[in-house]
Design an enzyme around this catalytic site. Structure first.
Site, PDB file in Angstrom:
ATOM      1  N   GLY A  11       1.594  -7.419  -2.000  1.00 47.08           N
ATOM      2  CA  GLY A  11       1.424  -7.405  -0.546  1.00 47.08           C
ATOM      3  C   GLY A  11       0.132  -8.068  -0.121  1.00 47.08           C
ATOM      4  N   ASP A  68     -11.100  -5.653  -2.468  1.00 46.28           N
ATOM      5  CA  ASP A  68     -10.935  -4.224  -2.712  1.00 46.28           C
ATOM      6  C   ASP A  68     -10.868  -3.540  -1.363  1.00 46.28           C
ATOM      7  OD1 ASP A  68     -10.726  -2.374  -5.065  1.00 46.28           O
ATOM      8  OD2 ASP A  68     -12.119  -1.266  -3.791  1.00 46.28           O
ATOM      9  N   SER A  69      -9.843  -2.740  -1.189  1.00 44.87           N
ATOM     10  CA  SER A  69      -9.606  -2.196   0.144  1.00 44.87           C
ATOM     11  C   SER A  69      -9.041  -0.795   0.046  1.00 44.87           C
ATOM     12  CB  SER A  69      -8.646  -3.120   0.903  1.00 44.87           C
ATOM     13  OG  SER A  69      -7.581  -3.528   0.075  1.00 44.87           O
ATOM     14  N   TYR A 151       0.057   1.711   3.033  1.00 45.70           N
ATOM     15  CA  TYR A 151       0.000   2.752   4.063  1.00 45.70           C
ATOM     16  C   TYR A 151       0.338   2.223   5.460  1.00 45.70           C
ATOM     17  CZ  TYR A 151      -2.654   5.314   0.449  1.00 45.70           C
ATOM     18  OH  TYR A 151      -3.056   5.937  -0.712  1.00 45.70           O
ATOM     19  N   ASP A 152       0.736   0.944   5.582  1.00 45.62           N
ATOM     20  CA  ASP A 152       0.980   0.339   6.903  1.00 45.62           C
ATOM     21  C   ASP A 152       1.892   1.172   7.811  1.00 45.62           C
ATOM     22  OD1 ASP A 152      -0.733  -1.763   6.503  1.00 45.62           O
ATOM     23  OD2 ASP A 152       0.826  -3.239   6.064  1.00 45.62           O
TER      24      ASP A 152
END
Ligand code: ITT
Length: 199
Positions: A11, A68-69, A151-152
Site C-alpha cells: 500500500g 516509517d509511519s 487503518y484507513d
C-alpha cells in the site's frame, strides 16, 4: 537514475509511486532488487526510517528512500504508534483490535494522528536526509470505505469532515496525508537527485 524504495508494504509503495510521479527517478522496490525488509528496532519513526534507508542503501548500492509511519491515538497514550504494523497480524485484525481498545470511548475523545518519517540515504548509507508529515483526525466508531490500506477505513481526517481516508480517492488522500506531506517536503531534494545524480 534509480531510487530504491525500502518498503515491504504494498500500500505504501503504491502511494509513494503516485506521490513522486513526475520526478525523473526509476523507483525500484525491495522485491525488484531481491532484498528483505530490515528489522525495525528504533524508538521513534525517524530512527526506524533512518535504519531502513541506511541498511538497504548499503545492501543495494543505490540511493534509498524509506518511510516509517503509524497511527497515534490520544486515548491510548499514543499507541499503536511505532508499533502500528505489529499491533496484530493482519490489517483487518489491527483495525479490530483498535476498535476494541476504544470501545465505549465517545467521539470527542477519539482524537488521533497519522505520522510519517521519511529518510533518504546515498549508496554508502551514512548521510541521511529526513522529512516528516502529520495528519490530524479521529478514530471512527466503525469501518467505512475500501480505498487505501491499513487503518484507513477507521481514520477520519479533520480536513475531510465525515469521511474516512478509505473513502477518499488517492489524489485526495495524498494531498492531505502524513505520507503526502512528508514527501512533498522531500520533493525538492529528490528533484535535485534526479537532475544532478547527487544531493
Ligand atoms: P515497511 O517497514 O516495510 O515499510 P510496514 O508496514 O512494516 O512496512 P511501518 O513499520 O512503517 O511499515 O508500519 C506502518 C503501519 O502503520 C502500517 O503497516 C499500517 O498499518 C499503518 N499505516 C501507515 N501509514 C498508513 C496509511 O497511510 N494508512 C493506513 N495505515 C497506515
Amino acid at each position: 537514475m534509480k531510487l530504491l524504495v525500502a518498503t515491504s508494504n504494498a500500500g505504501k509503495l503504491v502511494e509513494i509511486r503516485e506521490i513522486l510521479a513526475g520526478i525523473a527517478l526509476e523507483l525500484l522496490s525491495l522485491r525488484e532488487v531481491r532484498l528483505p525488509a530490515p528489522d525495525e528496532t528504533g524508538a521513534t519513526f525517524h530512527d526506524n526510517a533512518a535504519q531502513k534507508s541506511t541498511i538497504c542503501a548499503r545492501q543495494s548500492g543505490l540511493w534509498t528512500l524509506a518511510d516509517d509511519s503509524g497511527l497515534c491515538v490520544d486515548a491510548l497514550c499514543g499507541a499503536p504508534g511505532v508499533h502500528s504494523a505489529r499491533y496484530a497480524p493482519t490489517d483487518q485484525e489491527r483495525r479490530a483490535r483498535l476498535l476494541q481498545a476504544l470501545r465505549g470511548i465517545p467521539e470527542e475523545k477519539r482524537t488521533a494522528y497519522f505520522f510519517c518519517a521519511v529518510a533518504l540515504s546515498p549508496p554508502e548509507g551514512e548521510r541521511i536526509l529526513r522529512a516528516e508529515g502529520q495528519v490530524d483526525g479521529s478514530i471512527a466508531l466503525e469501518e467505512r470505505g475500501t480505498n487505501g490500506f491499513g487503518y484507513d477505513p477507521l481514520f477520519l481526517p479533520a480536513e475531510a469532515p465525515g469521511k474516512t481516508l478509505a473513502e477518499l480517492d488517492s489524489t485526495e488522500k495524498n494531498r492531505l496525508s502524513h505520507r503526502g506531506r512528508a514527501l512533498a517536503r522531500l520533493r525538492p531534494v529528490l528533484e535535485r537527485l534526479a537532475r544532478d545524480g547527487a544531493v
